[in-house]
Write an enzyme that holds these catalytic residues in place. Sequence first.
Site, PDB file in Angstrom:
ATOM      1  N   GLU A 188      12.685  -6.201   4.028  1.00  0.00           N
ATOM      2  CA  GLU A 188      11.303  -6.788   2.922  1.00  0.00           C
ATOM      3  C   GLU A 188      11.712  -6.194   1.717  1.00  0.00           C
ATOM      4  O   GLU A 188      12.261  -5.120   1.543  1.00  0.00           O
ATOM      5  CB  GLU A 188      10.376  -6.578   3.310  1.00  0.00           C
ATOM      6  CG  GLU A 188       8.730  -6.193   3.197  1.00  0.00           C
ATOM      7  CD  GLU A 188       8.258  -5.396   4.120  1.00  0.00           C
ATOM      8  OE1 GLU A 188       8.254  -5.418   5.149  1.00  0.00           O
ATOM      9  OE2 GLU A 188       7.033  -4.865   3.230  1.00  0.00           O
ATOM     10  N   ARG A 211      -3.649  10.746   2.700  1.00  0.00           N
ATOM     11  CA  ARG A 211      -2.623  12.619   3.910  1.00  0.00           C
ATOM     12  C   ARG A 211      -1.320  11.906   4.035  1.00  0.00           C
ATOM     13  O   ARG A 211      -1.333  11.536   5.140  1.00  0.00           O
ATOM     14  CB  ARG A 211      -3.746  13.865   3.817  1.00  0.00           C
ATOM     15  CG  ARG A 211      -3.184  14.845   3.596  1.00  0.00           C
ATOM     16  CD  ARG A 211      -4.082  15.913   3.921  1.00  0.00           C
ATOM     17  NE  ARG A 211      -2.995  17.227   2.986  1.00  0.00           N
ATOM     18  CZ  ARG A 211      -2.492  17.391   2.418  1.00  0.00           C
ATOM     19  NH1 ARG A 211      -3.198  16.545   1.440  1.00  0.00           N
ATOM     20  NH2 ARG A 211      -1.775  18.608   1.602  1.00  0.00           N
ATOM     21  N   ASP A 252      -6.044  -2.804   8.990  1.00  0.00           N
ATOM     22  CA  ASP A 252      -4.647  -3.207   9.580  1.00  0.00           C
ATOM     23  C   ASP A 252      -5.894  -4.163  10.741  1.00  0.00           C
ATOM     24  O   ASP A 252      -6.747  -4.975  10.428  1.00  0.00           O
ATOM     25  CB  ASP A 252      -4.420  -2.003  10.464  1.00  0.00           C
ATOM     26  CG  ASP A 252      -3.205  -0.652  10.319  1.00  0.00           C
ATOM     27  OD1 ASP A 252      -2.108  -2.232   9.565  1.00  0.00           O
ATOM     28  OD2 ASP A 252      -3.426  -0.115   9.800  1.00  0.00           O
ATOM     29  N   TYR A 290      -7.190  -3.017   2.373  1.00  0.00           N
ATOM     30  CA  TYR A 290      -5.751  -2.968   2.844  1.00  0.00           C
ATOM     31  C   TYR A 290      -6.406  -2.745   4.288  1.00  0.00           C
ATOM     32  O   TYR A 290      -7.094  -1.417   4.495  1.00  0.00           O
ATOM     33  CB  TYR A 290      -4.433  -2.172   2.576  1.00  0.00           C
ATOM     34  CG  TYR A 290      -3.626  -1.605   4.107  1.00  0.00           C
ATOM     35  CD1 TYR A 290      -2.809  -3.085   3.769  1.00  0.00           C
ATOM     36  CD2 TYR A 290      -3.526  -1.391   5.287  1.00  0.00           C
ATOM     37  CE1 TYR A 290      -1.570  -3.184   4.161  1.00  0.00           C
ATOM     38  CE2 TYR A 290      -2.417  -1.504   6.215  1.00  0.00           C
ATOM     39  CZ  TYR A 290      -1.782  -2.595   6.091  1.00  0.00           C
ATOM     40  OH  TYR A 290      -1.080  -2.834   6.972  1.00  0.00           O
ATOM     41  N   ARG A 326      12.305  -2.327   4.005  1.00  0.00           N
ATOM     42  CA  ARG A 326      13.013  -2.070   5.366  1.00  0.00           C
ATOM     43  C   ARG A 326      13.949  -2.877   5.568  1.00  0.00           C
ATOM     44  O   ARG A 326      13.419  -4.461   5.359  1.00  0.00           O
ATOM     45  CB  ARG A 326      11.273  -2.228   6.157  1.00  0.00           C
ATOM     46  CG  ARG A 326      10.820  -1.496   5.635  1.00  0.00           C
ATOM     47  CD  ARG A 326       9.578  -1.625   6.331  1.00  0.00           C
ATOM     48  NE  ARG A 326       7.894  -2.958   6.149  1.00  0.00           N
ATOM     49  CZ  ARG A 326       6.971  -3.131   6.948  1.00  0.00           C
ATOM     50  NH1 ARG A 326       6.482  -1.928   8.014  1.00  0.00           N
ATOM     51  NH2 ARG A 326       6.502  -3.677   6.985  1.00  0.00           N
ATOM     52  N   ARG A 382       4.426  15.785  11.906  1.00  0.00           N
ATOM     53  CA  ARG A 382       3.742  16.265  13.556  1.00  0.00           C
ATOM     54  C   ARG A 382       5.088  17.212  13.719  1.00  0.00           C
ATOM     55  O   ARG A 382       6.502  17.540  13.064  1.00  0.00           O
ATOM     56  CB  ARG A 382       4.724  15.255  14.382  1.00  0.00           C
ATOM     57  CG  ARG A 382       3.472  14.456  14.153  1.00  0.00           C
ATOM     58  CD  ARG A 382       3.384  13.071  15.495  1.00  0.00           C
ATOM     59  NE  ARG A 382       1.945  12.256  15.786  1.00  0.00           N
ATOM     60  CZ  ARG A 382       3.093  10.544  15.663  1.00  0.00           C
ATOM     61  NH1 ARG A 382       4.544  10.478  15.822  1.00  0.00           N
ATOM     62  NH2 ARG A 382       2.336   9.929  15.183  1.00  0.00           N
ATOM     63  N   ARG A 385       0.504  -6.406  -4.530  1.00  0.00           N
ATOM     64  CA  ARG A 385       1.659  -6.254  -4.621  1.00  0.00           C
ATOM     65  C   ARG A 385       2.200  -7.085  -3.005  1.00  0.00           C
ATOM     66  O   ARG A 385       1.008  -7.921  -2.572  1.00  0.00           O
ATOM     67  CB  ARG A 385       2.180  -4.559  -3.957  1.00  0.00           C
ATOM     68  CG  ARG A 385       2.478  -3.975  -4.449  1.00  0.00           C
ATOM     69  CD  ARG A 385       3.280  -4.439  -6.316  1.00  0.00           C
ATOM     70  NE  ARG A 385       4.922  -3.761  -5.917  1.00  0.00           N
ATOM     71  CZ  ARG A 385       5.587  -3.854  -7.316  1.00  0.00           C
ATOM     72  NH1 ARG A 385       5.254  -4.431  -7.550  1.00  0.00           N
ATOM     73  NH2 ARG A 385       6.822  -3.504  -6.443  1.00  0.00           N
TER      74      ARG A 385
HETATM   75  C1  LIG Z   1       3.582  -6.318   5.192  1.00  0.00           C
HETATM   76  C2  LIG Z   1       2.740  -6.300   6.667  1.00  0.00           C
HETATM   77  C3  LIG Z   1       2.430  -5.579   7.357  1.00  0.00           C
HETATM   78  C4  LIG Z   1       1.622  -5.871   8.036  1.00  0.00           C
HETATM   79  N1  LIG Z   1       1.722  -4.795   9.707  1.00  0.00           N
HETATM   80  C5  LIG Z   1       1.103  -4.667   9.921  1.00  0.00           C
HETATM   81  C6  LIG Z   1       0.898  -4.042  11.296  1.00  0.00           C
HETATM   82  O1  LIG Z   1       2.057  -3.327  12.121  1.00  0.00           O
HETATM   83  N2  LIG Z   1      -0.272  -3.478  12.021  1.00  0.00           N
HETATM   84  C7  LIG Z   1      -1.462  -4.228  11.620  1.00  0.00           C
HETATM   85  O2  LIG Z   1      -2.475  -4.286  12.711  1.00  0.00           O
HETATM   86  N3  LIG Z   1      -1.649  -5.688  11.117  1.00  0.00           N
HETATM   87  C8  LIG Z   1      -0.968  -4.703  10.146  1.00  0.00           C
HETATM   88  N4  LIG Z   1      -0.784  -5.591   8.853  1.00  0.00           N
HETATM   89  C9  LIG Z   1      -1.837  -5.471   8.515  1.00  0.00           C
HETATM   90  C10 LIG Z   1      -2.303  -7.464   8.392  1.00  0.00           C
HETATM   91  O3  LIG Z   1      -1.460  -8.308   8.004  1.00  0.00           O
HETATM   92  C11 LIG Z   1      -3.634  -7.732   8.529  1.00  0.00           C
HETATM   93  O4  LIG Z   1      -5.147  -6.518   8.782  1.00  0.00           O
HETATM   94  C12 LIG Z   1      -4.220  -9.179   8.285  1.00  0.00           C
HETATM   95  O5  LIG Z   1      -3.689 -10.305   8.058  1.00  0.00           O
HETATM   96  C13 LIG Z   1      -5.860  -9.223   8.374  1.00  0.00           C
HETATM   97  O6  LIG Z   1      -6.870 -10.533   8.413  1.00  0.00           O
HETATM   98  P1  LIG Z   1      -6.891 -11.534   7.807  1.00  0.00           P
HETATM   99  O7  LIG Z   1      -7.905 -12.661   8.383  1.00  0.00           O
HETATM  100  O8  LIG Z   1      -8.438 -10.878   6.580  1.00  0.00           O
HETATM  101  O9  LIG Z   1      -6.197 -12.004   6.236  1.00  0.00           O
HETATM  102  P2  LIG Z   1      -4.890 -12.558   6.252  1.00  0.00           P
HETATM  103  O10 LIG Z   1      -4.320 -12.239   7.549  1.00  0.00           O
HETATM  104  O11 LIG Z   1      -4.209 -13.449   4.977  1.00  0.00           O
HETATM  105  O12 LIG Z   1      -5.440 -14.511   6.902  1.00  0.00           O
HETATM  106  C14 LIG Z   1      -6.399 -15.504   5.224  1.00  0.00           C
HETATM  107  C15 LIG Z   1      -5.810 -16.464   5.762  1.00  0.00           C
HETATM  108  O13 LIG Z   1      -6.719 -16.874   4.392  1.00  0.00           O
HETATM  109  C16 LIG Z   1      -6.133 -18.287   4.235  1.00  0.00           C
HETATM  110  N5  LIG Z   1      -6.637 -18.786   2.906  1.00  0.00           N
HETATM  111  C17 LIG Z   1      -6.874 -18.131   1.606  1.00  0.00           C
HETATM  112  N6  LIG Z   1      -6.942 -18.758   0.749  1.00  0.00           N
HETATM  113  C18 LIG Z   1      -7.765 -19.451   0.908  1.00  0.00           C
HETATM  114  C19 LIG Z   1      -7.896 -20.505   0.202  1.00  0.00           C
HETATM  115  N7  LIG Z   1      -8.026 -20.482  -0.888  1.00  0.00           N
HETATM  116  N8  LIG Z   1      -8.847 -21.523   1.352  1.00  0.00           N
HETATM  117  C20 LIG Z   1      -7.531 -21.577   2.114  1.00  0.00           C
HETATM  118  N9  LIG Z   1      -7.192 -21.210   3.304  1.00  0.00           N
HETATM  119  C21 LIG Z   1      -7.330 -19.689   2.369  1.00  0.00           C
HETATM  120  C22 LIG Z   1      -4.828 -17.491   4.378  1.00  0.00           C
HETATM  121  O14 LIG Z   1      -3.486 -18.380   4.089  1.00  0.00           O
HETATM  122  C23 LIG Z   1      -4.700 -17.130   5.365  1.00  0.00           C
HETATM  123  O15 LIG Z   1      -4.078 -17.606   6.328  1.00  0.00           O
HETATM  124  C24 LIG Z   1       0.580  -5.748   8.052  1.00  0.00           C
HETATM  125  C25 LIG Z   1       0.406  -6.724   6.553  1.00  0.00           C
HETATM  126  C26 LIG Z   1       1.113  -6.544   6.194  1.00  0.00           C
HETATM  127  C27 LIG Z   1       0.874  -7.182   4.468  1.00  0.00           C
END
Ligand SMILES: Cc1cc2nc3c(=O)[nH]c(=O)nc-3n(C[C@H](O)[C@H](O)[C@H](O)COP(=O)(O)OP(=O)(O)OC[C@H]3O[C@@H](n4cnc5c(N)ncnc54)[C@H](O)[C@@H]3O)c2cc1C
Length: 382
Positions: A311, A177, A361, A359, A286, A181, A255
Amino acid sequence: MYSGLSYCIVGSGFSGSVLAERIASVLNKKVLVVEKRSHIGGNSFSDIDQATGIEIHKYGSHIFHTSNTTVWDYICKFGEFSNYQHKVMALFKQRIYQMPINLKTINDFFNKNLSPNEAIDFLNKEISSCGITNPKNLEEKAISSVGLNLYNAFIKGYTRKQWGKDPASLSADIISRLPVRFNYNANYFNDPYQGIPLDGYGQLFDRLLSHRNIELRLNTSYEEMAQYIPPDCMIIYTGMIDRLFDYKFGALEWRSLNFEWETKNLSDYQGTSVVNYSDESVPFTRIHEFKHYHPERTESFHAPQTVISREYPIAWQQGAEAFYPVNDTYNNERFNKYLYKAKRKSNLIVTGRLGLYKYWDMDTAIENALKLFERLKKSEIP
Ligand SMILES: Cc1cc2nc3c(=O)[nH]c(=O)nc-3n(C[C@H](O)[C@H](O)[C@H](O)COP(=O)(O)OP(=O)(O)OC[C@H]3O[C@@H](n4cnc5c(N)ncnc54)[C@H](O)[C@@H]3O)c2cc1C
């Protein structure tokens, strides 16, 4: 073959790095971290732009925010955070508004001077005139939160750009939702803990992964390393689950984003870190201006140049970076087939936002990694 290796972690974002740190330091086990990119930190990575000295977030603005004290206490051991409070502006038809929608947005948009209670009544009338009681898609859910006029201005075009689809054809589950504010609070997040790592995300990840039990291999995908991993080694995979199984049940839909970078010969381009562009005629969603994340770095903050990034949401194709999961019923069912397959392998754990097709954070990624570690610890230390 890596003999004596207990854990291989695929990916060095928050999910992989937190697990590597915990396993290396608490369980005192050897961990190999395999990262296909040329840097650690996953999508949260930031680094200094050499030409301007400005810290840039390579994959779009990342603001750390959480209400979880365990997560906050944990991550603060690896870096000090600033007291940055995120505020977002939205440009619509050449006028600037505050986001998320608050009392100022309502008064500016409708050219009124409503008090909080008057604004509640006003918006309730806007909403009830739409007659949506049981929203069946994203458009109806958004209209039933903010009414048709605010929806048309701030949600419709932005959502069409972000998802590449008509909001009426998207599942209502994609958004929660929408927050409204009825006061002048312009903070984007409500969480009590918020900030930006003072010396950047890159340094914070360096410290997370600096333990002597951790070996890091950059520019290396798991697929090319798999043959060297001993069969009894536990694989923790934070990459895309469908790729791990060679897209056996078909590719999951995501996406992706394209970032267009520009260095401007201006001290300040837009006066704030993020401006949303909600008109559908503007192709990007953005503009990020990174120096605003570090006003305490007076030299780069007052430098005569500034770095911005536009972006552009784009359709995801195999090989591109996956940013936002399309969590509709069709994709979620397909994901469950992959998860079922992963769970049947005793030496494999799939996690992270890519692995679990969610998704998340940053704080949720850390919270899940810490919880997963506690489960691993119980099985390691009876
Ligand atoms: C545009 C955008 C803005 C965002 N802004 C915010 C924000 O302001 N605040 C917030 O809290 N969160 C934000 N997020 C979310 C945040 O990016 C994620 O929560 C975080 O990246 C999750 O971490 P992760 O380790 O799960 O995944 P990732 O950070 O995606 O890490 C996964 C890693 O695995 C590696 N990998 C994948 N497959 C392989 C493979 N086969 N072999 C070797 N390496 C591999 C990738 O290269 C990557 O480095 C945002 C996300 C996006 C897309």
